[in-house]
Design a protein around this motif. Sequence first.
Motif, PDB file in Angstrom:
ATOM      1  N   LYS A   1      33.434  40.700  34.102  1.00  0.00           N
ATOM      2  CA  LYS A   1      33.282  40.117  35.443  1.00  0.00           C
ATOM      3  C   LYS A   1      34.167  40.787  36.492  1.00  0.00           C
ATOM      4  N   SER A   2      35.469  40.909  36.164  1.00  0.00           N
ATOM      5  CA  SER A   2      36.397  41.460  37.170  1.00  0.00           C
ATOM      6  C   SER A   2      36.036  42.903  37.503  1.00  0.00           C
ATOM      7  N   THR A   3      35.683  43.678  36.473  1.00  0.00           N
ATOM      8  CA  THR A   3      35.273  45.078  36.679  1.00  0.00           C
ATOM      9  C   THR A   3      34.077  45.124  37.628  1.00  0.00           C
TER      10      THR A   3
ATOM     11  N   CYS B   1      32.941  42.773  39.703  1.00  0.00           N
ATOM     12  CA  CYS B   1      33.220  42.231  41.043  1.00  0.00           C
ATOM     13  C   CYS B   1      33.870  43.298  41.916  1.00  0.00           C
ATOM     14  N   ARG B   2      34.847  44.001  41.348  1.00  0.00           N
ATOM     15  CA  ARG B   2      35.534  45.057  42.124  1.00  0.00           C
ATOM     16  C   ARG B   2      34.547  46.148  42.528  1.00  0.00           C
TER      17      ARG B   2
ATOM     18  N   LEU C   1      36.424  40.099  48.168  1.00  0.00           N
ATOM     19  CA  LEU C   1      36.527  39.689  46.769  1.00  0.00           C
ATOM     20  C   LEU C   1      37.434  38.467  46.654  1.00  0.00           C
TER      21      LEU C   1
ATOM     22  N   ARG D   1      38.826  35.477  43.509  1.00  0.00           N
ATOM     23  CA  ARG D   1      38.793  35.187  42.073  1.00  0.00           C
ATOM     24  C   ARG D   1      39.377  33.804  41.851  1.00  0.00           C
TER      25      ARG D   1
ATOM     26  N   GLU E   1      42.873  31.589  41.379  1.00  0.00           N
ATOM     27  CA  GLU E   1      43.612  32.464  42.288  1.00  0.00           C
ATOM     28  C   GLU E   1      45.087  32.124  42.043  1.00  0.00           C
TER      29      GLU E   1
ATOM     30  N   ASP F   1      34.833  36.028  41.483  1.00  0.00           N
ATOM     31  CA  ASP F   1      35.077  36.252  40.059  1.00  0.00           C
ATOM     32  C   ASP F   1      35.404  34.894  39.426  1.00  0.00           C
ATOM     33  N   ARG F   2      34.419  34.215  38.858  1.00  0.00           N
ATOM     34  CA  ARG F   2      34.455  32.836  38.325  1.00  0.00           C
ATOM     35  C   ARG F   2      34.513  31.815  39.456  1.00  0.00           C
TER      36      ARG F   2
END
Length: 188
Positions: free
Chosen positions: A19-21, A23-24, A39, A41, A44, A96-97
């Motif tokens: 997900k993080s990959t 999203c970035r 962005l 997340r 946070e 991200d989530r």
Amino acid sequence: MAGRRGALIVLEGVDRAGKSTQCRRLVEALRAGGHRADLLRFPERTTEIGQLISSYLMKKKDLEDHTIHLLFSANRWEHVPLMKEKLHQGITLVVDRYAFSGVAFTSAKELRPEEAAGRGNFGTERYENSSFQEKVLQSFYHLMKDETLNWKTMDASKTIEDLHKEIKSIAEETIQEAQNKPLAELWK
Ligand code: Z5A
Ligand code: MG
């Protein structure tokens, strides 16, 4: 263009789905394509509430189940005014989530402790074991039955590049579709 809002694009999935990959990559690509995109997340971890959550996840702090659930929720709510402002300004938010993780992870706690004991080396944070993640996945499938939300399923075993192309194309369509729709409220 005035009056056109941004889209709210949420990536959900189990631990280490990528997900993080993604999203970035998505935010970079949208910006490169001339879109306004930010962005976000969850959790946070930089706010005071986020720091409490982070200590809990790192097992430095124990918190009662309802308490941590509400802290995750509060951590989203403390960002809602800013999120609405950005969406109204025409900024697309790649998240991200979000609240779906809130539901899926809390409901997966019904897992019996003996079932969860001694699991493989998934990661060191709380919740990082395979049968807990299986419960989370089932809960995501359940949440996806809500047809008012425009869910798309990705095969996370594909390459980072292939997934990126797929997600970018869906995101661009979503931005187009969302821009003339009024902002709705989740689960209201
Ligand atoms: N939680 C909760 O309980 N309640 C809530 O309300 C919320 C969250 C919002 C922390 O979340 C925990 O909080 C999480 C849910 C709970 N617990 N768990 N599990 P987090 O988002 O901070 O952390 P995380 O979800 O554990 O995920 P992650 O480790 O950040 O995973 P990811 O973002 O999906 O993956 P990634 O960092 O993009 O990629 C992981 C690695 O795989 C990395 O080395 C990449 O280079 C590699 N990767 C990525 N994609 C690929 C592909 N396609 N092929 C091969 N390798 C890849
Ligand atoms: Mg992540």
